[in-house]
Design an enzyme around this catalytic site. Structure first.
Site, PDB file in Angstrom:
ATOM      1  N   HIS A 215       2.174   3.640  -9.083  1.00 26.37           N
ATOM      2  CA  HIS A 215       1.882   2.199  -9.399  1.00 26.37           C
ATOM      3  C   HIS A 215       3.219   1.373 -10.213  1.00 26.37           C
ATOM      4  O   HIS A 215       3.559   0.418  -9.952  1.00 26.37           O
ATOM      5  CB  HIS A 215       0.824   1.822  -9.925  1.00 26.37           C
TER       6      HIS A 215
ATOM      7  N   LEU B  97      10.665 -20.638  -5.265  1.00 24.75           N
ATOM      8  CA  LEU B  97       9.641 -19.672  -4.355  1.00 24.75           C
ATOM      9  C   LEU B  97       8.624 -19.786  -5.054  1.00 24.75           C
ATOM     10  O   LEU B  97       8.262 -19.756  -6.465  1.00 24.75           O
ATOM     11  CB  LEU B  97      10.130 -18.301  -4.691  1.00 24.75           C
TER      12      LEU B  97
ATOM     13  N   ASP C 262       0.988  -1.146   0.043  1.00 31.65           N
ATOM     14  CA  ASP C 262       0.091  -0.036  -0.111  1.00 31.65           C
ATOM     15  C   ASP C 262       0.935   1.281  -0.099  1.00 31.65           C
ATOM     16  O   ASP C 262       2.016   1.257   0.577  1.00 31.65           O
ATOM     17  CB  ASP C 262      -0.912   0.013   1.362  1.00 31.65           C
TER      18      ASP C 262
END
Ligand code: IPE
Ligand code: IPE
Ligand code: MG
Length: 255
Positions: A45, A139, A28
């Site tokens: 963004h 991962l 955020d």
């Protein structure tokens, strides 16, 4: 990026040296980061994508087995159409650009969320990226797009109700394990650690079921400024926690 091979351990197994097995992140603060620089929100963004890259690399380097990133919530559709459109375009571009390297580094990519809400072009890229990386053993990187914790729970309830209606299971068969298996992160351990950047201390409808016993770490740093130093701070915080799961501290200490 480092190639890693992190086998997902069973729930009871502890990872060495206080490294969380599964880290979830609410990324955020992109909009505020841009505003501080008098830039449009989409510039925030865009800069956030670099922070994603850094975080994936660093999590793998630290030996995290599963990383789940909240990229777009079921409520984020409420944002101005222009911002939503630019975000979807950014996801598509980032996927196109990064998937080769992720694959080379043995990362397994999974998307969780209401896929049918995404446009066809993005969906096709998501399907292809998942298929391409599905046999990778390093991962596990889950990206939550059009995801909501409530959506996830309702979908699971719907699936289980359907199974009961088809006489595949009985109502008595529905327990916590079966319910968890019907959720989007089926088969993965719950997050040990939740990180939220951007200063807010709330869950914003992320993994409502799975965060039941996660350790929560909040930081003021805005997502585009998040990097290895902050990630390591969160890990250090995690390493100091005593996880009691309802037991007393003495019980846990004696175990
Ligand atoms: C998080 O940053 C990214 C998404 C929710 C898509 P925000 O866009 O929420 O940034 P702030 O909170 O407005 O600063
Ligand atoms: C949460 O951030 C969702 C993501 C980071 C993708 P928001 O910015 O949407 O959360 P609220 O609206 O401030 O709770
Ligand atoms: Mg926000």
């Amino acid at each position: 990026m480092l190639a890693v091979s992190n086998k997902v351990a069973t729930e009871k197994e502890e990872r060495p040296n206080g490294i969380p097995q599964h880290v979830a992140v609410i990324m955020d603060g992109n909009g505020r980061w841009a505003k501080q620089r008098s830039l449009p929100r989409h510039a925030g963004h865009r800069s956030g994508v670099s922070a994603v890259r850094r975080t994936v690399e660093h999590a793998a380097k630290r030996g995290v087995a599963v990383l789940t990133l909240f990229a777009f919530s079921s409520e984020n559709w409420r944002r101005p159409q222009d911002e939503v459109g630019r975000l979807m375009k950014l996801f598509l571009e980032a996927l196109q650009r990064e998937v080769d390297e992720l694959h080379r580094n043995n990362v397994r990519l999974r998307f969780i969320g209401a896929r049918q809400q995404l446009n066809e072009g993005l969906l096709a890229k998501i399907d292809a990226a998942e298929a391409r990386t599905s046999a990778n053993t390093g991962l596990i990187l889950n990206i939550a797009v059009a995801y909501g914790g409530r959506w996830d729970i309702v979908e699971a309830a719907r699936e289980l109700a359907g199974m009961v209606a088809n006489n595949e299971i009985s109502i008595a068969d529905i327990d916590e394990d079966r319910f968890a298996a019907a959720l989007a992160l089926s088969g993965l351990p719950d997050p040990d650690l939740l990180i939220r950047t951007g200063g807010e201390q709330r869950i914003s409808n992320f993994l409502l079921w799975h965060l039941a016993y996660s350790e929560l770490w909040f930081c003021d740093r805005l997502w585009p400024d998040f990097g290895p130093a902050e990630f390591d701070q969160a890990i250090a915080f995690f390493a100091q926690r005593q996880r009691r799961y309802g037991h007393t501290g003495d019980q846990v200490g004696a175990a």
